[in-house]
Scaffold this active site. Structure first.
Site, mmCIF file in Angstrom:
data_model
loop_
_atom_site.group_PDB
_atom_site.id
_atom_site.type_symbol
_atom_site.label_atom_id
_atom_site.label_comp_id
_atom_site.label_asym_id
_atom_site.label_seq_id
_atom_site.Cartn_x
_atom_site.Cartn_y
_atom_site.Cartn_z
ATOM 1 N N THR A 95 -1.998 -0.779 7.011
ATOM 2 C CA THR A 95 -3.107 -1.468 7.687
ATOM 3 C C THR A 95 -3.064 -2.928 7.264
ATOM 4 O OG1 THR A 95 -4.434 0.541 7.559
ATOM 5 C CG2 THR A 95 -5.598 -1.520 8.052
ATOM 6 N N LYS A 170 -7.276 -0.070 14.459
ATOM 7 C CA LYS A 170 -7.482 0.461 13.105
ATOM 8 C C LYS A 170 -8.676 -0.239 12.436
ATOM 9 C CE LYS A 170 -6.982 2.139 9.015
ATOM 10 N NZ LYS A 170 -6.557 3.276 8.311
ATOM 11 N N LYS A 238 -9.936 -4.125 0.987
ATOM 12 C CA LYS A 238 -8.889 -4.891 1.689
ATOM 13 C C LYS A 238 -9.115 -4.776 3.200
ATOM 14 C CE LYS A 238 -5.311 -2.479 2.672
ATOM 15 N NZ LYS A 238 -4.665 -2.063 3.908
HETATM 16 P P1 NAP Z 1 -0.645 3.385 -2.309
HETATM 17 O O1 NAP Z 1 -0.752 4.794 -2.745
HETATM 18 O O2 NAP Z 1 -1.139 2.301 -3.199
HETATM 19 O O3 NAP Z 1 0.911 3.095 -1.958
HETATM 20 C C1 NAP Z 1 1.365 1.826 -1.618
HETATM 21 C C2 NAP Z 1 2.887 1.885 -1.493
HETATM 22 O O4 NAP Z 1 3.371 0.616 -1.046
HETATM 23 C C3 NAP Z 1 3.590 2.164 -2.838
HETATM 24 O O5 NAP Z 1 4.712 2.963 -2.607
HETATM 25 C C4 NAP Z 1 4.017 0.755 -3.276
HETATM 26 O O6 NAP Z 1 5.134 0.743 -4.144
HETATM 27 C C5 NAP Z 1 4.378 0.139 -1.939
HETATM 28 N N1 NAP Z 1 4.314 -1.328 -1.958
HETATM 29 C C6 NAP Z 1 3.207 -2.119 -2.022
HETATM 30 N N2 NAP Z 1 3.553 -3.409 -1.982
HETATM 31 C C7 NAP Z 1 4.897 -3.451 -1.862
HETATM 32 C C8 NAP Z 1 5.841 -4.515 -1.758
HETATM 33 N N3 NAP Z 1 5.444 -5.809 -1.778
HETATM 34 N N4 NAP Z 1 7.147 -4.201 -1.650
HETATM 35 C C9 NAP Z 1 7.552 -2.904 -1.641
HETATM 36 N N5 NAP Z 1 6.711 -1.858 -1.743
HETATM 37 C C10 NAP Z 1 5.394 -2.129 -1.850
HETATM 38 O O7 NAP Z 1 -1.384 3.144 -0.918
HETATM 39 P P2 NAP Z 1 -1.677 4.193 0.264
HETATM 40 O O8 NAP Z 1 -3.016 4.784 0.044
HETATM 41 O O9 NAP Z 1 -0.506 5.057 0.476
HETATM 42 O O10 NAP Z 1 -1.842 3.162 1.482
HETATM 43 C C11 NAP Z 1 -0.720 2.535 2.088
HETATM 44 C C12 NAP Z 1 -1.179 1.865 3.380
HETATM 45 O O11 NAP Z 1 -1.750 2.852 4.260
HETATM 46 C C13 NAP Z 1 -2.251 0.793 3.170
HETATM 47 O O12 NAP Z 1 -2.085 -0.272 4.063
HETATM 48 C C14 NAP Z 1 -3.535 1.558 3.454
HETATM 49 O O13 NAP Z 1 -4.581 0.700 3.862
HETATM 50 C C15 NAP Z 1 -3.088 2.486 4.575
HETATM 51 N N6 NAP Z 1 -3.878 3.711 4.716
HETATM 52 C C16 NAP Z 1 -4.237 4.448 3.635
HETATM 53 C C17 NAP Z 1 -5.003 5.611 3.816
HETATM 54 C C18 NAP Z 1 -5.442 6.479 2.663
HETATM 55 O O14 NAP Z 1 -6.308 7.339 2.870
HETATM 56 N N7 NAP Z 1 -4.879 6.339 1.473
HETATM 57 C C19 NAP Z 1 -5.380 6.012 5.110
HETATM 58 C C20 NAP Z 1 -4.973 5.259 6.191
HETATM 59 C C21 NAP Z 1 -4.224 4.114 5.984
HETATM 60 P P3 NAP Z 1 4.976 1.084 -5.718
HETATM 61 O O15 NAP Z 1 5.094 2.573 -5.808
HETATM 62 O O16 NAP Z 1 6.070 0.367 -6.365
HETATM 63 O O17 NAP Z 1 3.611 0.574 -6.137
#
Ligand code: NAP
Length: 297
Positions: A95, A170, A238
């Site tokens: 997102t 979104k 965010k």
């Molecule tokens: P998360 O658990 O914090 O995972 C983030 C992932 O992105 C990790 O694998 C991280 O790597 C990687 N990452 C972040 N910055 C990076 C960079 N600069 N270069 C390379 N890799 C990078 O987050 P999440 O909950 O899965 O969410 C991910 C996305 O989906 C976000 O945009 C969020 O808003 C969206 N989303 C989340 C949900 C939810 O319920 N969680 C629902 C809908 C949408 P590392 O392992 O090295 O930290």
């Protein structure tokens, strides 16, 4: 030729998406910034992990990502772009900013690479089960190419228009999520002060007009004092910031969303940014009278 998918970002959402892609027969390889996360997942799913992002990009016809914020997507795409083949496709499930999405798509188009923004909703549960709602933006031909892949991670895939429109949709979704959580929080605090059996009350109303995903999935967690994140307060904030920034450009005062930003900011100040977004109720609790109805004169 079947697509070869390279997936970047094996966090809460990405790990579930990859599991669904692999188990539904897609050829998928992974790379993650923190290598250990990719090792574990690749081993358990018997899929390939590459040493570098560029190796992943060079060996994929579709690069799919689910990372944190706008700057992260820009960074990953910048690094991968020179290794991607002409006619490859990038699908972004993170997102991020709709405006930045338009720019990334235009830049890639100039070098012959397609782009689909495909942010998702449905939480960690939806990612694990492959039942996400996917809101996509991009050119028709790119969307049609992405669709069979997106069908492995979601049950409702909607093409909303050109690049960026998936992200705008979104953001609309996120207004509904946070305002809904505010309603759930207020209702629970009201019910608690009125000495209702809250589990019974949630079960009584959730199939009626007040039912919602946030009520059914997150209210029970609040009542069980379970704060492990499906979606963290920090990530929620965010998205609230993305909403308010875009609304600002449209000249729209989003009153409830603006207020919720302040409540989440309070939680972040208290060091609670890593809790689940349903911790919103913890910011309201100090404002509510703690005296139950039966003890009031
Ligand atoms: P998360 O658990 O914090 O995972 C983030 C992932 O992105 C990790 O694998 C991280 O790597 C990687 N990452 C972040 N910055 C990076 C960079 N600069 N270069 C390379 N890799 C990078 O987050 P999440 O909950 O899965 O969410 C991910 C996305 O989906 C976000 O945009 C969020 O808003 C969206 N989303 C989340 C949900 C939810 O319920 N969680 C629902 C809908 C949408 P590392 O392992 O090295 O930290």
């Amino acid at each position: 030729m079947p697509e070869t998918i390279g997936f970047v970002g094996l966090g809460i959402m990405g790990a579930g998406m990859v599991k669904n892609l692999a188990t539904k027969g897609h050829a998928v390889s992974v790379w993650n910034r923190t290598e250990s996360k990719a090792e574990e997942l690749a081993k358990s799913l018997k899929i390939k992990q590459t040493k570098t992002l560029r190796d992943l990009a060079a060996s994929s016809s579709v690069l799919m990502l689910c990372v944190t914020n706008t700057g992260d997507v820009e960074q990953v795409v910048d690094e991968a772009a020179s290794s991607l083949k002409k006619d490859s496709l990038v699908i972004d499930c993170s997102t991020i900013s709709p405006k930045a999405t338009e720019d990334i798509a235009a830049k890639l188009r100039k070098i012959g690479i397609g782009y689909v923004d495909a942010p998702v909703s449905g939480g960690s549960e939806g990612a694990a089960l492959g039942t996400l709602a996917v809101m996509a933006g991009g050119m028709e031909e790119d969307f049609n190419r992405a669709k069979p892949i997106l069908e492995a991670i979601g049950t409702r895939i909607t093409h909303m228009g050109p690049a960026g429109k998936g992200q705008v949709t979104k953001l609309l979704n996120q207004i509904l999520v946070v305002v809904n959580m505010l309603a759930v929080s207020e209702a629970l605090l009201f019910g608690r002060a009125a000495e209702l059996d809250l589990k019974k009350a949630v079960a009584a109303v959730e199939s009626g007009a007040a039912g919602s995903w946030m009520l059914s999935k997150r209210a029970p967690q609040v009542l069980d004092n379970y704060w492990k994140p499906g979606f963290t307060v920090d990530l929620q904030q965010k998205d609230v910031d993305l909403v308010l920034e875009y609304a600002g450009e449209l000249g729209l005062p989003l009153l409830a969303t603006g207020m919720i930003r302040q409540l989440y900011a309070r939680l972040q100040k208290e060091g609670k940014g890593g809790l689940g977004n349903h911790a919103l109720i913890q910011a309201l609790e100090p404002l509510m009278p703690a005296v139950p109805a039966s003890r009031q004169k």
